[in-house]
Enzyme design. Structure first.
Site, PDB file in Angstrom:
ATOM      1  CG  ASP A   1      45.648 -10.578  63.481  1.00 16.54           C
ATOM      2  OD1 ASP A   1      44.931 -10.739  64.470  1.00 16.54           O
ATOM      3  OD2 ASP A   1      45.291  -9.919  62.487  1.00 16.54           O
TER       4      ASP A   1
ATOM      5  CE  LYS B   1      52.333 -17.518  62.904  1.00 14.30           C
ATOM      6  NZ  LYS B   1      52.608 -16.889  61.604  1.00 14.30           N
TER       7      LYS B   1
ATOM      8  CG  MET C   1      35.930 -18.272  62.799  1.00 11.10           C
ATOM      9  SD  MET C   1      36.065 -17.332  64.360  1.00 11.10           S
ATOM     10  CE  MET C   1      34.436 -16.612  64.453  1.00 11.10           C
TER      11      MET C   1
END
Ligand code: SAH
Length: 337
Positions: A120, A142, A253
């Site tokens: 990914d 995706k 994050m």
């Protein structure tokens, strides 16, 4: 020396004991080569030598004297180490945080041996297909509609391919075990009886601050580093513990929650003047660092439009970076590169 070459159309002899050449044959065929396999030491005939552009000696064939003698001087030789297990397997590979150069040598070898790569992070390791010639590359980040493939589906594809006898590389950003769901994927493989190994990667938690010249520990400055996820709320009891612990706090994050995270740390005892930085897109040509303090960083990020992927670093170690030195008196600084 790592040599990349296009082998489409190349005549390749794969030489080795019966049953051990399958994986090599498959890989070279997928990469577009014409493949003939030879499974006995004296079956390398002059006609085959004349035909071949490359010969791959698998396993015991590396010691097959007559075969080597027949090929010597006219065909380029490649030696393959261990044969592939007849059963499939899964290898989780840490791709590092930004550029293909940060992949480990073991990771590179695993990609070269892969039948299937689930990734990914296509953008981050560059051209996965070139590192895994002949492998089927599936971007599980995706779907045709641009939605991420759900974790359970990723695990299903991974296990299904391995049970079909294929070598599956699951390529993951940074280190597979740092906020990477690596543990879940290992459990899925183990649960299905599929052999699985994990190759570590350079984690952005340590590597990306370093890319901006910020050491996460520094003698006499910080001997503690805590890595937290900014994806979940920072409750006050944890913020208090972090403030009391001191040292360096690295947030992954965390860009969407920088405001509440900084507020919680201040409210729970961390000085608003504590140096703090955001490093965006580490190890890519677009790397950018923003340097300020716990108090000024959220506003700085807002004004400069900083965004994920980025690592937030809070602590005195930020002063060690050249970026901080250049800040010299100014309350904030943006450094590109
Ligand atoms: N397993 C990964 C982390 C996955 S969580 C690792 O060990 O690095 C994803 C977060 O990592 C992003 O939100 C960001 O905080 C950080 N990250 C990953 N790559 C980065 C990069 N090149 N530059 C800045 N931050 C990065």
């Amino acid at each position: 020396m790592l040599i990349e070459t296009d082998i489409a159309g190349l005549p390749v002899l794969v030489i080795g004991p019966i049953g051990l050449t399958d994986a090599a044959e498959r890989r070279y065929r997928r990469a577009g080569a014409q493949v003939i396999s030879v499974q006995s030491p004296d079956a390398v005939t002059p006609v085959l030598v004349e035909w071949a552009g490359l010969a791959v000696l698998v396993d015991a064939a590396r010691d097959w004297g007559p075969a080597r003698a027949a090929l010597a001087g006219s065909v380029m030789l490649v030696e393959e180490e261990a044969p592939h297990a007849a059963r499939g397997r899964v290898v989780l590979v840490g791709a590092g945080p930004g550029s293909a150069g940060l992949l480990t040598l073991d990771g590179l070898r695993a990609l070269a041996d892969a039948d299937v790569v689930l990734t990914d992070r296509l953008a981050e390791v560059g051209d996965v297909a070139a590192l895994a010639p002949g492998a089927e590359v599936i971007d599980v980040g995706k779907l045709p509609g641009h939605h991420a493939v759900p974790q359970t589906e990723i695990e299903r594809i991974m296990v299904e391919r391995a049970l079909a006898g294929l070598t599956v590389v699951r390529l993951k950003g940074g280190d597979p075990y740092v906020f990477g769901r690596g543990g879940e994927e290992v459990a899925a493989a183990v649960g299905a009886g599929v052999p699985v190994t994990v190759l570590p990667g350079v984690s952005s938690a340590v590597g990306v601050p370093g890319a901006a010249g910020i050491p996460v520990t520094h003698r006499g400055v910080s001997h503690v580093v805590t890595v937290i996820s900014g994806h979940v709320p920072l409750e006050d009891h944890r913020a208090t513990a972090l403030a009391q612990l001191g040292g360096t706090v690295v947030v992954l994050m965390g860009m969407n929650n920088l405001v509440p995270i900084a507020a919680a740390l201040e409210r729970c005892g961390l000085d608003a003047d504590t140096p703090a930085a955001v490093v965006e897109r580490g190890f890519t040509p677009d790397q950018r660092s923003l340097v300020g303090t716990l108090g000024t960083l959220p506003g700085l990020v807002e004004r400069r439009g900083a965004a994920s992927p980025a690592v937030i670093v809070i602590g005195e170690v930020v002063r060690q970076s050249e970026v901080w030195a250049r800040r010299a008196g100014a309350r904030e600084l943006e450094v590109v590169g």
